[in-house]
Design an enzyme around this catalytic site. Structure first.
Site, PDB file in Angstrom:
ATOM      1  N   ASN A 113       0.785  -1.246   0.000  1.00  0.00           N
ATOM      2  CA  ASN A 113       0.000   0.000   0.000  1.00  0.00           C
ATOM      3  C   ASN A 113       0.808   1.283   0.000  1.00  0.00           C
ATOM      4  O   ASN A 113       0.289   2.342  -0.298  1.00  0.00           O
ATOM      5  CB  ASN A 113      -0.988  -0.024   1.170  1.00  0.00           C
ATOM      6  CG  ASN A 113      -0.283  -0.056   2.507  1.00  0.00           C
ATOM      7  OD1 ASN A 113       0.852  -0.463   2.608  1.00  0.00           O
ATOM      8  ND2 ASN A 113      -0.978   0.400   3.548  1.00  0.00           N
TER       9      ASN A 113
ATOM     10  N   GLU B 275       5.860  -4.071  11.746  1.00  0.00           N
ATOM     11  CA  GLU B 275       4.654  -3.237  11.784  1.00  0.00           C
ATOM     12  C   GLU B 275       3.568  -4.054  11.097  1.00  0.00           C
ATOM     13  O   GLU B 275       3.698  -4.360   9.910  1.00  0.00           O
ATOM     14  CB  GLU B 275       4.887  -1.922  11.053  1.00  0.00           C
ATOM     15  CG  GLU B 275       5.976  -1.065  11.653  1.00  0.00           C
ATOM     16  CD  GLU B 275       5.626  -0.546  13.043  1.00  0.00           C
ATOM     17  OE1 GLU B 275       4.456  -0.656  13.458  1.00  0.00           O
ATOM     18  OE2 GLU B 275       6.539  -0.020  13.717  1.00  0.00           O
TER      19      GLU B 275
ATOM     20  N   CYS C  94      -2.894   0.642   7.329  1.00  0.00           N
ATOM     21  CA  CYS C  94      -2.862  -0.088   8.601  1.00  0.00           C
ATOM     22  C   CYS C  94      -3.466   0.781   9.702  1.00  0.00           C
ATOM     23  O   CYS C  94      -4.069   0.282  10.636  1.00  0.00           O
ATOM     24  CB  CYS C  94      -1.449  -0.466   8.967  1.00  0.00           C
ATOM     25  SG  CYS C  94      -0.408   0.967   9.169  1.00  0.00           S
TER      26      CYS C  94
HETATM   27  P1  NAP Z   1       1.242  -9.150   3.284  1.00  0.00           P
HETATM   28  O1  NAP Z   1       0.402  -9.996   2.409  1.00  0.00           O
HETATM   29  O2  NAP Z   1       1.556  -9.581   4.644  1.00  0.00           O
HETATM   30  O3  NAP Z   1       2.634  -8.928   2.473  1.00  0.00           O
HETATM   31  C1  NAP Z   1       3.604  -8.054   3.017  1.00  0.00           C
HETATM   32  C2  NAP Z   1       4.968  -8.433   2.426  1.00  0.00           C
HETATM   33  O4  NAP Z   1       5.350  -9.714   2.898  1.00  0.00           O
HETATM   34  C3  NAP Z   1       4.965  -8.532   0.901  1.00  0.00           C
HETATM   35  O5  NAP Z   1       6.205  -8.065   0.405  1.00  0.00           O
HETATM   36  C4  NAP Z   1       4.828 -10.025   0.677  1.00  0.00           C
HETATM   37  O6  NAP Z   1       5.329 -10.465  -0.566  1.00  0.00           O
HETATM   38  C5  NAP Z   1       5.711 -10.540   1.790  1.00  0.00           C
HETATM   39  N1  NAP Z   1       5.461 -11.933   2.143  1.00  0.00           N
HETATM   40  C6  NAP Z   1       4.358 -12.681   1.929  1.00  0.00           C
HETATM   41  N2  NAP Z   1       4.528 -13.930   2.431  1.00  0.00           N
HETATM   42  C7  NAP Z   1       5.783 -13.963   2.962  1.00  0.00           C
HETATM   43  C8  NAP Z   1       6.574 -14.961   3.614  1.00  0.00           C
HETATM   44  N3  NAP Z   1       6.110 -16.189   3.838  1.00  0.00           N
HETATM   45  N4  NAP Z   1       7.834 -14.645   4.024  1.00  0.00           N
HETATM   46  C9  NAP Z   1       8.327 -13.390   3.802  1.00  0.00           C
HETATM   47  N5  NAP Z   1       7.635 -12.405   3.189  1.00  0.00           N
HETATM   48  C10 NAP Z   1       6.383 -12.703   2.780  1.00  0.00           C
HETATM   49  O7  NAP Z   1       0.636  -7.675   3.426  1.00  0.00           O
HETATM   50  P2  NAP Z   1       0.099  -6.693   2.274  1.00  0.00           P
HETATM   51  O8  NAP Z   1      -1.112  -7.318   1.673  1.00  0.00           O
HETATM   52  O9  NAP Z   1       1.208  -6.314   1.383  1.00  0.00           O
HETATM   53  O10 NAP Z   1      -0.315  -5.420   3.144  1.00  0.00           O
HETATM   54  C11 NAP Z   1      -1.539  -5.395   3.852  1.00  0.00           C
HETATM   55  C12 NAP Z   1      -1.310  -5.821   5.291  1.00  0.00           C
HETATM   56  O11 NAP Z   1      -0.147  -5.185   5.811  1.00  0.00           O
HETATM   57  C13 NAP Z   1      -2.455  -5.390   6.202  1.00  0.00           C
HETATM   58  O12 NAP Z   1      -2.657  -6.362   7.200  1.00  0.00           O
HETATM   59  C14 NAP Z   1      -1.941  -4.113   6.853  1.00  0.00           C
HETATM   60  O13 NAP Z   1      -2.521  -3.869   8.110  1.00  0.00           O
HETATM   61  C15 NAP Z   1      -0.486  -4.416   6.980  1.00  0.00           C
HETATM   62  N6  NAP Z   1       0.257  -3.167   7.002  1.00  0.00           N
HETATM   63  C16 NAP Z   1       0.745  -2.706   8.204  1.00  0.00           C
HETATM   64  C17 NAP Z   1       1.417  -1.497   8.232  1.00  0.00           C
HETATM   65  C18 NAP Z   1       1.964  -0.929   9.510  1.00  0.00           C
HETATM   66  O14 NAP Z   1       2.771   0.017   9.427  1.00  0.00           O
HETATM   67  N7  NAP Z   1       1.606  -1.450  10.665  1.00  0.00           N
HETATM   68  C19 NAP Z   1       1.591  -0.735   7.079  1.00  0.00           C
HETATM   69  C20 NAP Z   1       1.066  -1.238   5.886  1.00  0.00           C
HETATM   70  C21 NAP Z   1       0.395  -2.452   5.844  1.00  0.00           C
HETATM   71  P3  NAP Z   1       4.249 -10.750  -1.769  1.00  0.00           P
HETATM   72  O15 NAP Z   1       3.649  -9.436  -2.130  1.00  0.00           O
HETATM   73  O16 NAP Z   1       5.101 -11.342  -2.862  1.00  0.00           O
HETATM   74  O17 NAP Z   1       3.249 -11.710  -1.222  1.00  0.00           O
HETATM   75  O1  G3P Z   2      -0.574   1.373   6.135  1.00  0.00           O
HETATM   76  C1  G3P Z   2       0.486   2.243   6.062  1.00  0.00           C
HETATM   77  C2  G3P Z   2       0.659   2.903   7.403  1.00  0.00           C
HETATM   78  O2  G3P Z   2       1.994   3.128   7.606  1.00  0.00           O
HETATM   79  C3  G3P Z   2      -0.242   4.114   7.457  1.00  0.00           C
HETATM   80  O3  G3P Z   2       0.457   5.274   7.149  1.00  0.00           O
HETATM   81  O4  G3P Z   2       0.578   7.729   7.049  1.00  0.00           O
HETATM   82  O5  G3P Z   2      -1.394   6.570   6.057  1.00  0.00           O
HETATM   83  O6  G3P Z   2      -1.135   6.669   8.532  1.00  0.00           O
HETATM   84  P1  G3P Z   2      -0.425   6.648   7.187  1.00  0.00           P
END
Ligand code: NAP
Ligand code: G3P
Length: 477
Positions: A154, A250, A284
């Site tokens: 994202n 995160e 997130c």
């Molecule tokens: P995701 O599906 O967990 O993927 C995140 C990253 O991990 C991608 O680069 C993905 O690669 C990689 N990945 C997937 N499986 C893996 C494995 N087994 N080992 C190592 N890496 C692996 O998350 P997303 O769909 O990109 O993002 C949405 C999620 O992220 C939501 O739950 C959101 O809350 C969370 N998020 C949290 C924050 C924060 O700052 N707290 C910020 C942004 C998003 P691929 O794309 O190749 O699968």
């Molecule tokens: O999901 C991305 C997280 O880092 C949110 O960033 O700046 O949109 O609150 P922000």
């Protein structure tokens, strides 16, 4: 960078036989392809990072900083092409895409500035009983080595940089694994650091599906630190597989907006709707539930309806919109199942509840109860549940029952009440009279419980990816 298809060759992908086609969530068109690296190529990247670390760690800080300043300038020079790529690759609206790039340039500059202000210290021995002035410690910080940076879809530019820049300025080398949908942006980011003068081998991009190369790189013996942003599901999996390396994570969230009876309801409604639905709630830190005291619930909902009806829905390539197609069909199906479940269990649909392909319309439910999935699960999409509570204590208890602990908002005109609530919430950050959000990027940013491990934010990230060394001097008299 044109708008034509990207066929990206990575410096280490000498033999990549397989390529992954990247399609746009806006129209399913193929906008490029990236190599699906083999384990052998991943290993080559890690070895290159390991060898290069021995040189990079001794490059003077001011020289590392100069490269970052140049990267920030080059990033801004590519604003238009990167904005267009961001919009097409992850479906972000133009305003948010623009903001992500300018924010990232600011992030890089602030990182270089901050690193120069992080000094070591010297500690006198005689401040501890039994020791004298002839023993003192010179305490410095040094890099940890090869950082594995894994970022989500994202914020393909900003959240990648939020790991890469602090890692580099600290003297580390980086293995960067972008989200597959987002890897075209990730590769362009790598080119920018290279054009800024970053030596070969300092920043190494590995593309390929996380489900295929993730376990291999996470458990690689030459990885010294893992900095992961993504879902809790994947984060937990990584934490179980990684051994003896520090983690900075995160993860997911279920940020609650708590509305007390003396809140400015018009202000709260504007903030909550903006916080819940920008980029279709694919943040997130999106507001993902409202906990409102009964006395003001009806009035708040009237203002929420007014604000949600102003949201623009559609294709960001055609006009400025708030609600865009979700990143893929799996994500849209997940959000839709939460909506169907809420309806089936008796939630009152106030607005939305419509879907066209992966475009889910902004949806607001009242009278959501704790037996409904949307009360607890992270939609990462444009659906917002309202849970009515009898009093502040009930709001705090409900907020804390979540497995997540990223952020919460509390809307009240009474600062004592705000602190009373903030002190009891099990989250990393409490926003008083504001939507939940990560910025500004020098603030600490962290999740507790299933929302993360460790603290990001520029200084915190630099310190997390460096370690202390004490050199103890014992003077001879
Ligand atoms: P995701 O599906 O967990 O993927 C995140 C990253 O991990 C991608 O680069 C993905 O690669 C990689 N990945 C997937 N499986 C893996 C494995 N087994 N080992 C190592 N890496 C692996 O998350 P997303 O769909 O990109 O993002 C949405 C999620 O992220 C939501 O739950 C959101 O809350 C969370 N998020 C949290 C924050 C924060 O700052 N707290 C910020 C942004 C998003 P691929 O794309 O190749 O699968
Ligand atoms: O999901 C991305 C997280 O880092 C949110 O960033 O700046 O949109 O609150 P922000």
């Amino acid at each position: 960078m044109g708008n034509n298809k990207y066929k990206n060759k990575l410096s280490i992908s000498k033999e990549a036989q397989q390529y992954i086609q990247i399609t746009s969530p806006l129209d399913d068109s193929v906008i490029g392809e990236v190599p699906a690296l083999s384990q052998k190529e991943v290993d080559r990247a890690v070895q290159l990072a390991k060898v290069t670390f021995r040189i990079w760690k001794d490059v003077p800080l001011n020289e590392r900083a100069e490269i970052l300043y140049k990267a920030a300038n080059i990033l801004l020079e590519h604003m238009d092409t990167l904005t267009n790529l961001l919009m097409r690759e992850v479906g972000k609206d133009r305003k948010s895409a623009n903001s992500e790039i300018s924010r990232t340039a600011d992030f890089i500059r602030f990182t270089a500035d901050t690193a120069k202000s992080i000094h070591g210290e010297s500690i006198q021995g005689d401040t501890f009983s039994g020791f004298n002035k002839e023993k003192f410690a010179v305490v410095t910080r040094e890099p940890v080595g090869v950082i594995l940076a894994i970022s989500p879809f994202n914020y393909p530019i900003n959240l990648a940089t939020s790991k890469i820049a602090p890692a580099l300025i600290g003297g580390n080398t980086v293995i960067f694994k972008p989200a597959t949908t987002g890897s075209l942006c990730g590769i362009e980011l790598g080119k920018i650091f290279k054009d800024a003068g970053l030596p070969e081998g300092v920043l190494n991009i590995i593309t390929g599906r996380g489900s295929e190369i993730g376990d291999y790189v996470v458990t690689h013996p030459d990885i010294n630190f893992i900095n992961f942003t993504g879902s809790t599901e994947v984060g937990v999996k990584i934490s179980e597989k990684a051994h003896m390396v520090p983690l900075l994570m995160e993860l997911g969230g279920k940020d609650a907006a708590i509305v007390l009876k003396d809140a400015d309801l018009v202000f709260a409604a504007k903030n909550i709707i903006a916080g819940a639905f920008s980029y279709s709630g694919q943040r997130c830190t999106a507001v993902k539930r409202i906990l409102v005291v009964n006395e003001v619930a009806d009035l708040l909902i009237s203002h929420l309806k007014e604000e949600i009806s102003k949201l623009q829905v559609g294709n960001p390539l055609e006009k400025q919109v708030d609600i865009v197609p979700l990143i893929n069909t799996k994500a849209a199906d997940y959000v839709w199942n939460l909506i169907e479940d809420a309806k089936a269990k008796g939630a009152q649909l106030i607005y939305g509840g419509k879907r066209e392909g992966n475009l889910v319309y902004p949806t607001l439910f009242d009278y959501v109860t704790t037996d409904m999935r949307v009360a607890w699960e992270e939609p990462f999409g444009p659906v917002l549940p309202i849970l009515r509570v009898n009093n502040v204590d009930e709001a705090v208890n409900l907020a804390n029952q979540s497995e997540y602990g990223l952020q919460s908002s509390v809307f009240t005109e009474n600062l004592s009440d705000a602190f009373h609530v903030a002190n009891r919430l099990e989250v990393g950050t409490v926003q008083v009279n504001n939507k939940t959000e990560r910025g500004p990027d020098h603030f600490p940013f962290l999740g507790v419980k299933k929302s993360g491990i460790g603290t990001q934010g520029i200084r915190y990230s630099i310190e997390a990816m460096t370690r202390v060394k004490a050199t103890v001097i014992n003077l001879k008299h």
